[in-house]
Design an enzyme around this catalytic site. Structure first.
Site, PDB file in Angstrom:
ATOM      1  N   ARG A 157     -19.754  97.233 -77.150  1.00  0.00           N
ATOM      2  CA  ARG A 157     -18.880  97.238 -75.993  1.00  0.00           C
ATOM      3  C   ARG A 157     -18.871  95.878 -75.313  1.00  0.00           C
ATOM      4  O   ARG A 157     -17.862  95.413 -74.838  1.00  0.00           O
ATOM      5  CB  ARG A 157     -19.294  98.319 -75.027  1.00  0.00           C
ATOM      6  N   ARG A 181     -26.863 108.668 -72.285  1.00  0.00           N
ATOM      7  CA  ARG A 181     -27.493 107.395 -72.604  1.00  0.00           C
ATOM      8  C   ARG A 181     -26.529 106.253 -72.319  1.00  0.00           C
ATOM      9  O   ARG A 181     -26.921 105.143 -72.004  1.00  0.00           O
ATOM     10  CB  ARG A 181     -27.861 107.423 -74.085  1.00  0.00           C
ATOM     11  N   ASP A 182     -25.275 106.541 -72.459  1.00  0.00           N
ATOM     12  CA  ASP A 182     -24.258 105.510 -72.393  1.00  0.00           C
ATOM     13  C   ASP A 182     -23.414 105.559 -71.123  1.00  0.00           C
ATOM     14  O   ASP A 182     -22.628 104.674 -70.863  1.00  0.00           O
ATOM     15  CB  ASP A 182     -23.325 105.688 -73.588  1.00  0.00           C
ATOM     16  N   LEU A 183     -23.604 106.637 -70.364  1.00  0.00           N
ATOM     17  CA  LEU A 183     -22.704 106.896 -69.247  1.00  0.00           C
ATOM     18  C   LEU A 183     -22.722 105.758 -68.241  1.00  0.00           C
ATOM     19  O   LEU A 183     -21.680 105.284 -67.790  1.00  0.00           O
ATOM     20  CB  LEU A 183     -23.145 108.211 -68.584  1.00  0.00           C
TER      21      LEU A 183
END
Lengths: 591, 111
Positions: free
Chosen positions: A2, B67-69
């Site tokens: 990302r 985990r990515d929020l």
């Protein structure tokens, strides 16, 4: 990954910022492109809007406010714009002022009924497949949200351009779809999106960025000034809706409903209070509700109704009876009918599809309790629902050729129970049901055999929840079909016969080796009601994965067999996703 | 697979799965019966996507998503699904002092 993407997203933006406006002007000068023609705006005359908005939206000598005067949209569209102004631009409004502004802008800067109708599914919160002019426009708009969101607006060309810029500024990742994956990947030195050089002789590809192509499409098909809006602006009048209305509707999982809505005048000429009585035809249970509504732009009904006898969603009662539901309806310009959806649930997944007709002095036929009758059946009992039934004789009632009304078992002014004989050779297909001159079109199907079933919806989305976030349930239904006159399955002449009671199960949709989604996503109830599991990491699952996954929802109907003598089955692809953390589309309506 | 016979464990496992074809292992064209049809509202242009990944399934998503929020929030990555930190919802995680423990306290946003 990302971070990388973000980095090379930022680069073009920085470059653009450096080039700035000067570059655009220089480019225009160089190739002699004329300056864009400024379209006529729609003046804003409401003193409250001028007082609240003209600080930033400058007023010109014709009474136009910048931006606002070159846009038209639905009440929901205006609500969202106002909320963004409050959130990001320091607008301060009292709730009453905000409501008044939405009403006023919907009247002067709204959509014509025929412009709003194709995008009603968006404010009705229906999930349906969307059509796109091409994949490029799809990528530019619908990578993040339904394209109905864009199609709910009509703007000048310049306004569509500014909308793209708004996205670039406030939602930077949208740049990725505006420039196109192929172009971005090529800029980053190849990658899977990079386009191969075209083969000789292939027609030239439109190389402009997706955002430019989308603006061209939207500015052409969703322009500010249209004949439809000009006509509606002249024709728009206060809605005269008071009186008794007949409801016929359908709730997935519970079947047909009929009822009445008594509409009474409210605080102003476009506000109403309502009392609703609904009857479920399958089990005869009833529900009563009372509510309030506002009609925007002369035809956009937005209501909210409540009941004290609420029940929770469950497999037996589908969506249950909600304490509060919202109503979104499109009122026909003649103000004699309206249609739409009344919805509730954490993700608006439950709802009645409703059609309302103004009750009149004459006979009205609304429908029947059964959706199908078999050829060769005799003394088949069927209930016809309607209004103002006179004392009936069998000659008054008509189901078309091959169906004979044997006797009238009992009747009131609102319903009649009749016995039918259906000829063994009656023509298969949908039939109108009429009582004297009143007709319910395509109300019942005559069939000789159930040839196959389909699961509705064919693609479904449920969402994990129940701890902190709401569960997004999914109700499935098995719909029976007849092969139709051509004798082939899955052809356009097939006859839809209505829902049948099936047995339900989940099957794995194999996406990876050792796929185990079926064990975690949730449970399928006996009525096709899917209840998702809780959200959050699940320590019992490998890598503490969430309970999400994709599975098949499978219906088995034992009432009929296929060619091989096996029960009929059908399935639907179900994605069980995580909660949605942003809710964009809370609909406007009376509080 | 008509002319091949599984001789070892791995090959036998592959054979077991032939009946239920593994979608993620297929190049295009995917068999019509197995091809997922993505519901409206699913975002797929980014890879992996939010509700579904670029193959239309859920197998390639971040696991678990929490985990990515926070990263999605800070880098403003999923503007339509997760509130963004930069412009629209700077206070979204205000009630969530330790993201690893308190993620449930972060709220839905109604703009």
């Amino acid at each position: 990954m990302r971070l990388l993407v973000t980095l090379f997203l930022a680069l073009p933006i920085l470059m653009q910022a450096q080039g700035g406006r000067g570059r655009g002007a220089a480019a225009r000068g160089a190739d002699q492109t004329p300056a864009p023609v400024v379209e006529d705006g729609i003046p804003v005359t409401d003193p409250l809007i001028i007082a609240k908005c003209s600080g930033c939206h400058k007023k010109d000598e014709k009474g136009n406010l910048t931006r606002i005067s070159w846009e038209r949209t639905t009440p929901e569209g205006w609500q969202e714009a106002i909320k963004r102004m409050v959130r990001l631009n320091g607008l301060e409004l009292k709730p009453d002022e905000a409501r008044s502004i939405v009403k006023s802008l919907s009247a002067t800067h709204g959509l014509a009924p025929e412009e709003a109708k194709p995008v009603m599914y968006f404010v009705e919160h229906r999930i349906q497949d969307e059509e796109f002019p091409n994949d490029t426009v799809r990528e530019a708009c619908a990578a993040c949200h339904p394209i109905a969101r864009a199609r709910s607006w009509h703007r000048s060309k310049e306004e569509w351009d500014l909308l793209v810029n708004m996205h670039r500024g406030y939602f930077i990742v949208s740049e990725q779809s505006f420039r196109g994956r192929g172009a971005m990947a090529a800029a980053a030195g190849g990658g899977r999106g990079a386009a191969a050089p075209p083969a000789p002789g292939t027609p030239p590809v439109d190389a402009r960025p997706p955002s430019d192509q989308a603006v061209e499409y939207l500015a052409r098909d969703y322009s500010l000034n249209t004949a439809a809006w000009a006509a509606w602006r002249a024709r728009m009048r206060a809605p005269k809706l008071s009186g008794r209305w007949l409801i016929s509707g359908y709730q997935a999982g519970r079947g047909k409903v009929i009822g009445e809505m008594a509409i009474e005048p409210g605080a102003s000429e476009d506000e109403f209070t309502t009392n609703v009585k609904l009857t479920y035809l399958k089990d005869g249970s009833t529900a009563t509700r009372s509510g309030k509504s506002v009609v925007f732009t002369g035809y956009s009904w937005r209501g909210r109704s409540t009941t004290k006898n609420a029940t929770e969603p469950s497999a037996q009662k589908a969506g249950g009876v909600p304490a509060e539901l919202r109503e979104t309806m499109w009122i026909a310009p003649d103000q004699n009918s309206m249609e739409g959806r009344w919805f509730w649930g954490g993700y608006e997944e439950f709802g009645y599809d409703v059609t309302l007709h103004r009750a009149n002095d004459g006979v009205t036929v609304m429908g029947t309790d059964l959706s199908m009758i078999k050829t060769g059946s005799s003394a088949q009992k069927i209930k016809i629902y309607g209004d103002n039934f006179p004392k009936l004789t069998t000659a008054d009632i008509d189901f078309g050729t091959g169906v004979t009304v044997k006797r009238i078992v009992e009747q009131t002014a609102q319903q009649a129970v009749v016995e039918l004989d259906v000829d063994a050779k009656a023509i298969v297909g949908k039939r109108d049901v009429s009582i004297r001159r009143a007709v319910a079109p395509n109300a019942i199907a005559v069939f000789d055999k159930i040839d196959y079933i389909k699961v509705s919806p064919d693609t479904a989305l449920a969402r994990l929840g129940g701890v902190k976030f709401p569960k997004g349930y999914q109700q499935f239904e098995a719909i029976a079909y007849n092969r139709g006159p051509d004798g082939k399955l899955n052809t356009p002449d097939d006859v839809e016969l209505g829902r049948v009671d099936a047995e339900w199960s989940l099957e794995e949709f194999y996406a990876v080796f050792g796929d185990d989604d079926k064990e975690f996503v949730g449970t399928m109830g006996p009525t096709g009601f899917f209840t998702p599991s809780a959200e959050g990491p699940n320590p019992k699952r490998k890598f503490s994965r969430n309970n999400y996954g994709d599975v098949w929802a499978v219906a088995t109907y034992k009432g009929a067999q296929d060619k091989e003598g096996k029960p009929l089955t059908a399935r639907s692809y179900l994605v069980v996703a995580i909660p949605l953390y942003v809710r964009w589309d809370e609909s406007e309506g009376p509080k | 697979m008509k002319h091949l016979r599984a001789v070892n464990h791995k090959a036998r496992r592959i054979q077991e799965h032939i009946e239920n074809d593994v979608v993620a292992m297929q190049g295009p064209p995917t068999p019509a019966g197995q091809r997922p049809h993505v519901p409206m509202g699913c975002s797929i242009v980014f890879s992996p996507g939010w509700e579904v990944d670029s193959s239309g399934g859920t197998a390639g998503l971040c696991q678990p998503v929490e985990r990515d929020l926070y990263d999605c929030y800070i880098s403003c990555y999923w503007p339509a699904q997760v509130p963004d930190h930069m412009n629209n919802y700077p206070d979204w995680t205000a009630k969530c002092a330790a993201a690893t423990k308190d993620w449930r306290n972060i709220d839905l946003v109604f703009p």
